[in-house]
Design an enzyme around this catalytic site. Structure first.
Site, PDB file in Angstrom:
ATOM      1  N   PHE A  64       0.911  -1.285   0.093  1.00 36.87           N
ATOM      2  CA  PHE A  64      -0.126   0.006  -0.044  1.00 36.87           C
ATOM      3  C   PHE A  64       1.000   1.186   0.090  1.00 36.87           C
ATOM      4  O   PHE A  64       1.964   1.439   0.635  1.00 36.87           O
ATOM      5  CB  PHE A  64      -0.929  -0.152   1.209  1.00 36.87           C
ATOM      6  N   ASP A  85       1.369  -4.952   8.113  1.00 38.83           N
ATOM      7  CA  ASP A  85       0.143  -4.133   7.971  1.00 38.83           C
ATOM      8  C   ASP A  85      -1.162  -5.058   7.970  1.00 38.83           C
ATOM      9  O   ASP A  85      -1.229  -5.591   7.045  1.00 38.83           O
ATOM     10  CB  ASP A  85       0.238  -3.174   6.746  1.00 38.83           C
ATOM     11  N   TYR A 140     -10.909   1.001  10.060  1.00 39.92           N
ATOM     12  CA  TYR A 140     -12.049   1.328   9.223  1.00 39.92           C
ATOM     13  C   TYR A 140     -12.750   0.231   8.438  1.00 39.92           C
ATOM     14  O   TYR A 140     -13.922   0.646   7.958  1.00 39.92           O
ATOM     15  CB  TYR A 140     -11.280   2.284   8.060  1.00 39.92           C
ATOM     16  N   LYS A 141     -12.115  -0.828   8.145  1.00 40.42           N
ATOM     17  CA  LYS A 141     -12.419  -1.611   7.182  1.00 40.42           C
ATOM     18  C   LYS A 141     -13.430  -2.594   7.828  1.00 40.42           C
ATOM     19  O   LYS A 141     -14.737  -2.423   8.083  1.00 40.42           O
ATOM     20  CB  LYS A 141     -11.354  -2.155   6.412  1.00 40.42           C
ATOM     21  N   ARG A 177     -12.225  -3.384  -7.414  1.00 42.97           N
ATOM     22  CA  ARG A 177     -12.179  -4.101  -6.228  1.00 42.97           C
ATOM     23  C   ARG A 177     -13.540  -4.370  -5.553  1.00 42.97           C
ATOM     24  O   ARG A 177     -14.218  -3.303  -5.058  1.00 42.97           O
ATOM     25  CB  ARG A 177     -11.144  -3.478  -5.254  1.00 42.97           C
TER      26      ARG A 177
HETATM   27  C1  LIG Z   1      -6.830   1.794   4.659  1.00 43.87           C
HETATM   28  C2  LIG Z   1      -5.657   1.128   4.583  1.00 43.87           C
HETATM   29  C3  LIG Z   1      -4.886   2.133   5.109  1.00 43.87           C
HETATM   30  C4  LIG Z   1      -5.207   3.344   6.200  1.00 43.87           C
HETATM   31  O1  LIG Z   1      -4.451   4.424   6.272  1.00 43.87           O
HETATM   32  P1  LIG Z   1      -4.647   5.608   7.055  1.00 43.87           P
HETATM   33  O2  LIG Z   1      -3.262   6.300   7.369  1.00 43.87           O
HETATM   34  O3  LIG Z   1      -5.175   5.369   8.223  1.00 43.87           O
HETATM   35  O4  LIG Z   1      -5.440   6.411   6.273  1.00 43.87           O
HETATM   36  C5  LIG Z   1      -3.105   1.708   5.495  1.00 43.87           C
HETATM   37  N1  LIG Z   1      -2.621   0.675   5.113  1.00 43.87           N
HETATM   38  C6  LIG Z   1      -3.612  -0.150   4.359  1.00 43.87           C
HETATM   39  C7  LIG Z   1      -3.043  -1.287   3.585  1.00 43.87           C
HETATM   40  C8  LIG Z   1      -4.874   0.174   4.066  1.00 43.87           C
HETATM   41  O5  LIG Z   1      -5.687  -0.683   3.252  1.00 43.87           O
END
Ligand SMILES: *Cc1c(COP(=O)(O)O)cnc(C)c1O
Length: 322
Positions: free
Chosen positions: A28, A108, A133-134, A282
């Site tokens: 990411f 991560d 978040y997810k 996705r």
């Molecule tokens: C959603 C996500 C993030 C979120 O990053 P923020 O800094 O909290 O916005 C980080 N790494 C991955 C792999 C993600 O999918």
């Protein structure tokens, strides 16, 4: 704000003598950028190894890159589930490779936490970060979390020194003395309202049970792939996600040269995927609330979009958020 926790852990590892940062090309952007930033500021090496865009990083890829790194020097930062492909990495096997080279792992967990069972201690994970978040239902911008293997907690120190990480916070002392244990990685007042929202999300997850959610998630992604094979392959799609359910998380990547316009047509038809450059649609299937009939309807609408070429009338220009 997962980035802040990645920033802290990479900084902590560099302060304690690690000198080579390693990640893969499919990771990411935040992970790669935080590593790039630290590498540039500290003048250390960042190695980005290429990996298969569908299967994600493999133990052999990590072993190959670590062969050229001095023993004990590396911090290897990888995603447990790839944000684009959905590939689920073999955490135990990769950790074993990293440990044999004297390095530390940094996982991560953003796309696996809450949907794939994770065993950080048993797999010998050194460091990990994740967002809520997810699949933890915290909502965008909800607080992130970090993990430090217990034996490392007293040797590592956060690069951000704040009063919440201070040993005796309310003494307001002149000297910063890191708190005992994981508390030292805190820095300031946490966002209490957002934390309260996470609690409600976690309650739902605990009630459903992670093992049952994992089973449903694998069944949902398998249904999506079966419908894809039956209805969509003929329209020049390819599957961007591993076919073995044990090797994927809870989203499925459908790749098509017209992926962007198709994803926009899906949104118009009431199906909300993400588009990831250059060609990936996705589909995230959250087992807590996505039903099998939802998967069926989504794929049926996508089939209609392809049959009628509804996407062809839409602009090719990307919106800022895809
Ligand atoms: C959603 C996500 C993030 C979120 O990053 P923020 O800094 O909290 O916005 C980080 N790494 C991955 C792999 C993600 O999918």
């Amino acid at each position: 704000m997962c980035i802040r926790d990645s920033y802290k852990l990479i900084g902590a590892a560099l302060s304690s003598g690690k000198t080579v940062l390693v990640t893969d090309s499919e990771n990411f952007p935040t992970d790669r950028y935080v590593l790039q930033g630290w590498a540039q500021r500290q003048g250390v090496t960042l190695k980005i190894f290429p990996c298969d865009p569908i299967c994600g990083p493999q133990p052999a890829d990590v072993a190959a890159v670590l062969r050229n790194v001095p023993h004990g020097a590396a911090v290897v930062c990888l995603s447990h589930v790839g944000y684009k492909s959905g590939a689920l990495a073999d955490m135990a096997a990769i950790n074993a490779v990293i440990r044999a080279a004297g390095g530390w792992s940094l996982w991560d967990l953003c796309h696996s936490v809450g949907v794939v069972p994770i065993t950080l201690h048993a797999t010998g994970t050194d460091l990990a970060v994740g967002c809520t978040y997810k699949y933890l239902n915290g909502g965008p911008g909800a607080p992130a979390f970090l993990y430090v293997r217990q034996a490392l907690q007293e040797t590592l120190c956060s690069p951000i020194w704040g009063w919440f990480g201070q040993q005796n916070q309310f003494a307001f002392g002149m000297q910063y003395e890191p708190a005992i244990g994981i508390q030292r990685f805190a820095c300031g007042t946490p966002p209490i309202l957002a934390m309260a929202a996470i609690e409600a999300g976690l309650d739902l997850l605990a009630e459903a049970g992670l093992e049952r959610l994992r089973q449903k998630s694998m069944a949902l992604t398998s249904l999506l792939i079966a419908l894809f094979d039956q209805w969509l392959v003929r329209y020049d799609f390819t599957l961007g996600t591993p076919r073995d359910p044990a090797q994927r998380g809870s989203h499925v990547a459908l790749c098509h040269a017209e992926g962007y316009r198709i994803s926009q047509a899906m949104i118009q038809a009431g199906v909300i995927p993400d588009f990831r450059e250059p060609d990936t649609i996705r589909c995230g299937l959250a087992p807590l609330y996505t039903r099998f009939v939802d998967v069926w309807d989504a794929m049926d609408r996508l089939r209609t979009i392809m049959e009628t070429k509804a996407y062809a009338a839409l602009p090719r220009m990307r919106k800022r958020v895809t």
